[in-house]
Design a protein around this motif. Sequence first.
Motif, mmCIF file in Angstrom:
data_model
loop_
_atom_site.group_PDB
_atom_site.id
_atom_site.type_symbol
_atom_site.label_atom_id
_atom_site.label_comp_id
_atom_site.label_asym_id
_atom_site.label_seq_id
_atom_site.Cartn_x
_atom_site.Cartn_y
_atom_site.Cartn_z
ATOM 1 N N GLN A 33 12.468 -9.365 25.958
ATOM 2 C CA GLN A 33 11.173 -9.028 25.386
ATOM 3 C C GLN A 33 10.611 -10.230 24.633
ATOM 4 O O GLN A 33 11.328 -10.946 23.957
ATOM 5 N N VAL A 34 9.329 -10.438 24.789
ATOM 6 C CA VAL A 34 8.633 -11.501 24.076
ATOM 7 C C VAL A 34 7.391 -10.884 23.445
ATOM 8 O O VAL A 34 6.643 -10.171 24.104
ATOM 9 N N GLN A 35 7.195 -11.153 22.180
ATOM 10 C CA GLN A 35 5.972 -10.728 21.502
ATOM 11 C C GLN A 35 5.125 -11.950 21.213
ATOM 12 O O GLN A 35 5.638 -12.967 20.729
ATOM 13 N N LEU A 36 3.838 -11.833 21.520
ATOM 14 C CA LEU A 36 2.936 -12.973 21.448
ATOM 15 C C LEU A 36 1.792 -12.689 20.484
ATOM 16 O O LEU A 36 1.215 -11.589 20.515
ATOM 17 N N VAL A 37 1.444 -13.693 19.678
ATOM 18 C CA VAL A 37 0.347 -13.560 18.725
ATOM 19 C C VAL A 37 -0.533 -14.800 18.826
ATOM 20 O O VAL A 37 -0.064 -15.922 18.551
ATOM 21 N N GLU A 38 -1.793 -14.589 19.198
ATOM 22 C CA GLU A 38 -2.741 -15.698 19.299
ATOM 23 C C GLU A 38 -3.454 -15.924 17.966
ATOM 24 O O GLU A 38 -3.632 -14.998 17.173
ATOM 25 N N SER A 39 -3.891 -17.152 17.773
ATOM 26 C CA SER A 39 -4.701 -17.487 16.605
ATOM 27 C C SER A 39 -5.570 -18.689 16.937
ATOM 28 O O SER A 39 -5.327 -19.380 17.935
ATOM 29 N N SER A 85 -3.649 -21.248 19.370
ATOM 30 C CA SER A 85 -2.191 -21.236 19.317
ATOM 31 C C SER A 85 -1.694 -19.855 19.696
ATOM 32 O O SER A 85 -2.359 -18.851 19.453
ATOM 33 N N CYS A 86 -0.521 -19.834 20.281
ATOM 34 C CA CYS A 86 0.121 -18.572 20.620
ATOM 35 C C CYS A 86 1.583 -18.690 20.196
ATOM 36 O O CYS A 86 2.337 -19.489 20.765
ATOM 37 N N PHE A 143 -10.029 -28.645 28.941
ATOM 38 C CA PHE A 143 -8.967 -27.895 28.267
ATOM 39 C C PHE A 143 -7.615 -28.509 28.586
ATOM 40 O O PHE A 143 -7.387 -29.008 29.691
ATOM 41 N N THR A 144 -6.701 -28.427 27.612
ATOM 42 C CA THR A 144 -5.340 -28.909 27.808
ATOM 43 C C THR A 144 -4.362 -27.882 27.268
ATOM 44 O O THR A 144 -4.469 -27.482 26.100
ATOM 45 N N ILE A 145 -3.433 -27.478 28.095
ATOM 46 C CA ILE A 145 -2.373 -26.569 27.660
ATOM 47 C C ILE A 145 -1.127 -27.390 27.356
ATOM 48 O O ILE A 145 -0.811 -28.355 28.068
ATOM 49 N N SER A 146 -0.446 -27.016 26.288
ATOM 50 C CA SER A 146 0.790 -27.695 25.927
ATOM 51 C C SER A 146 1.696 -26.697 25.220
ATOM 52 O O SER A 146 1.262 -25.601 24.862
ATOM 53 N N ARG A 147 2.941 -27.077 25.037
ATOM 54 C CA ARG A 147 3.868 -26.169 24.373
ATOM 55 C C ARG A 147 4.854 -26.968 23.534
ATOM 56 O O ARG A 147 5.152 -28.129 23.835
ATOM 57 N N ASP A 148 5.344 -26.305 22.507
ATOM 58 C CA ASP A 148 6.388 -26.857 21.653
ATOM 59 C C ASP A 148 7.484 -25.804 21.599
ATOM 60 O O ASP A 148 7.372 -24.828 20.846
ATOM 61 N N THR A 154 5.787 -22.052 20.402
ATOM 62 C CA THR A 154 4.333 -21.996 20.387
ATOM 63 C C THR A 154 3.743 -22.700 21.607
ATOM 64 O O THR A 154 4.229 -23.758 22.018
ATOM 65 N N VAL A 155 2.705 -22.100 22.152
ATOM 66 C CA VAL A 155 1.914 -22.725 23.212
ATOM 67 C C VAL A 155 0.496 -22.900 22.680
ATOM 68 O O VAL A 155 0.013 -22.085 21.891
#
Length: 125
Positions: free
Chosen positions: A1-7, A21-22, A68-73, A78-79
């Motif tokens: 399970q993954v819970q995601l929160v955007e801001s 950010s997610c 647009f650029t997508i990246s992740r850490d 966070t994405v």
Amino acid sequence: QVQLVESGGGLVQAGSSVTLSCSASGRTFGSYDMGWFRQAPGKEREFVAAITWFGRTTRYEDSVKGRFTISRDNAKNTVYLQMNSLKPEDTAVYYCAAQPGTYTGSSRGDDYPYWGQGTQVTVSS
């Protein structure tokens, strides 16, 4: 399970930049491909960008390529979606989504079992 929160959404002027950010819960974030989708009023949800679990492959919808650029850490679970040169037609609720890792990523919303609640981005002209 993954819970995601955007801001990071809000009201911005055309031509400006915003970074969404997610944040994901769980210790296995690094094993998931991540995607950004958006839905404008009266329109169907559409793909925006995706990044594979190891970050080597990215995909973009044609209208956002070069802007647009997508990246992740993975260390921060966070994405990100860096959005430049925003246009009024970018106005939408933006959702992040997660799917078990692949080598190619996916632009199909049906491939993603986990979704955030969304964050509104409004671009004024």
